[in-house]
Design a protein around this motif. Sequence first.
Motif, PDB file in Angstrom:
ATOM      1  N   THR A 175     -51.103 -41.554  15.993  1.00 27.22           N
ATOM      2  CA  THR A 175     -51.456 -40.179  15.655  1.00 27.22           C
ATOM      3  C   THR A 175     -52.858 -40.156  15.062  1.00 27.22           C
ATOM      4  O   THR A 175     -53.191 -40.967  14.198  1.00 27.22           O
ATOM      5  N   VAL A 176     -53.686 -39.228  15.549  1.00 31.25           N
ATOM      6  CA  VAL A 176     -55.087 -39.135  15.140  1.00 31.25           C
ATOM      7  C   VAL A 176     -55.332 -37.781  14.486  1.00 31.25           C
ATOM      8  O   VAL A 176     -54.959 -36.735  15.034  1.00 31.25           O
ATOM      9  N   ALA A 177     -55.971 -37.785  13.318  1.00 26.77           N
ATOM     10  CA  ALA A 177     -56.304 -36.539  12.614  1.00 26.77           C
ATOM     11  C   ALA A 177     -57.615 -35.994  13.159  1.00 26.77           C
ATOM     12  O   ALA A 177     -58.647 -35.978  12.472  1.00 26.77           O
ATOM     13  N   ALA A 178     -57.585 -35.559  14.411  1.00 33.66           N
ATOM     14  CA  ALA A 178     -58.752 -34.977  15.069  1.00 33.66           C
ATOM     15  C   ALA A 178     -58.262 -34.109  16.216  1.00 33.66           C
ATOM     16  O   ALA A 178     -57.196 -34.377  16.790  1.00 33.66           O
ATOM     17  N   PRO A 179     -59.012 -33.066  16.583  1.00 37.81           N
ATOM     18  CA  PRO A 179     -58.599 -32.191  17.686  1.00 37.81           C
ATOM     19  C   PRO A 179     -58.484 -32.964  18.996  1.00 37.81           C
ATOM     20  O   PRO A 179     -59.269 -33.878  19.277  1.00 37.81           O
ATOM     21  N   PRO A 222     -52.015 -32.617  22.128  1.00 36.97           N
ATOM     22  CA  PRO A 222     -52.284 -31.847  20.905  1.00 36.97           C
ATOM     23  C   PRO A 222     -51.033 -31.739  20.035  1.00 36.97           C
ATOM     24  O   PRO A 222     -49.933 -31.536  20.539  1.00 36.97           O
ATOM     25  N   GLN A 223     -51.234 -31.892  18.740  1.00 34.25           N
ATOM     26  CA  GLN A 223     -50.159 -31.677  17.754  1.00 34.25           C
ATOM     27  C   GLN A 223     -50.733 -30.826  16.623  1.00 34.25           C
ATOM     28  O   GLN A 223     -50.941 -31.304  15.519  1.00 34.25           O
ATOM     29  N   SER A 230     -53.664 -35.087  16.882  1.00 32.46           N
ATOM     30  CA  SER A 230     -53.358 -35.446  18.266  1.00 32.46           C
ATOM     31  C   SER A 230     -52.458 -36.665  18.298  1.00 32.46           C
ATOM     32  O   SER A 230     -52.510 -37.535  17.423  1.00 32.46           O
ATOM     33  N   ARG A 231     -51.646 -36.740  19.333  1.00 29.32           N
ATOM     34  CA  ARG A 231     -50.895 -37.952  19.651  1.00 29.32           C
ATOM     35  C   ARG A 231     -51.637 -38.634  20.792  1.00 29.32           C
ATOM     36  O   ARG A 231     -51.868 -38.033  21.846  1.00 29.32           O
TER      37      ARG A 231
END
Length: 315
Positions: free
Chosen positions: A14-18, A102-103, A108-109
């Motif tokens: 999981t990434v903390a970015a759009p 997108p999450q 993002s996943r």
Amino acid sequence: MPEQVGREVEHEITVAAPAEDVYRLLAEVENWPRLFPPSVYVDVLERDGAMERIRIWATANGEAKNWTSIRELDPDGLRIEFRQEVSAPPVASMSGTWIVEPQGDNTSRLRLLHGYRAIDDDPEGLAWIDQAVDRNSRAELPSVKAGLEEVTRAAELTLSFVDTVTVDGSAKDLYDFVNEADRWSERLPHVSEVKLTEDTPGLQVLRMETLTKDGSAHTTESVRVCFPHHKIVYKQTTLPALMKLHTGYWLFEEGADGVTRASSQHTVVLDAESITEVLGADATVAAAREFIRNALGGNSRATLGHAKDYAQTRR
């Protein structure tokens, strides 16, 4: 696009970015040495619409390898499919897909799928690939996550710069001086020890001990990709304190008059947590940037100066 292969595996993070930013940075291969620890250099050989043919130089299980891949970019679906066109033994075939899901607006996943076979379906070769894929994927995904998140919030930790000299000499002689790094301990005062291995022509592993102005020494190791007699690109795989990433290149551009522009480029990502430990309790990011610029630039200018002397005496 992915083919029938001997093994199929998946890794995710999981990434903390759009999602759109995640996809874009993965699609732009010039970002790869920053995002992927094994990646040294990537060159786009051909583009045809959504299809790309790229050549990748990277490390796998501690060995330097290179291969050519075909990519199909799908910006609407946030997917990138890939297939190795020319694989390095023991790999017979390698394909897979990057999928960005997108999450929410800023999360993002990121999924990474691999499918592969070993040459002659050799069990030992397949086990080697299993280890390489799992090790690289486990290293890549956290690095991708950190790199993607870092790009948006920590631009001040990244710096790039170039030093250039003009030489009345040939690009070949200048290239030879830098390429023959196994002789640097004889030719460069700031290099005390050096070991150069080149099992594959043009793909080098360079380990050296470098002296600083205060007399201290630090050891670094780099993987270098050499393009005679024009360019040498590299990525440090063993870094000194203060740096999380260091990539660069040597470039030699000879004019019709026989005069050559020789340049040394560096891109560095600072390790914010080590700044005060290395430079003192009151050190700032600005101070660290200045320190790195002076240290790396000073060594590069010294190397360029000796290379210039070498090339000009061979006219």
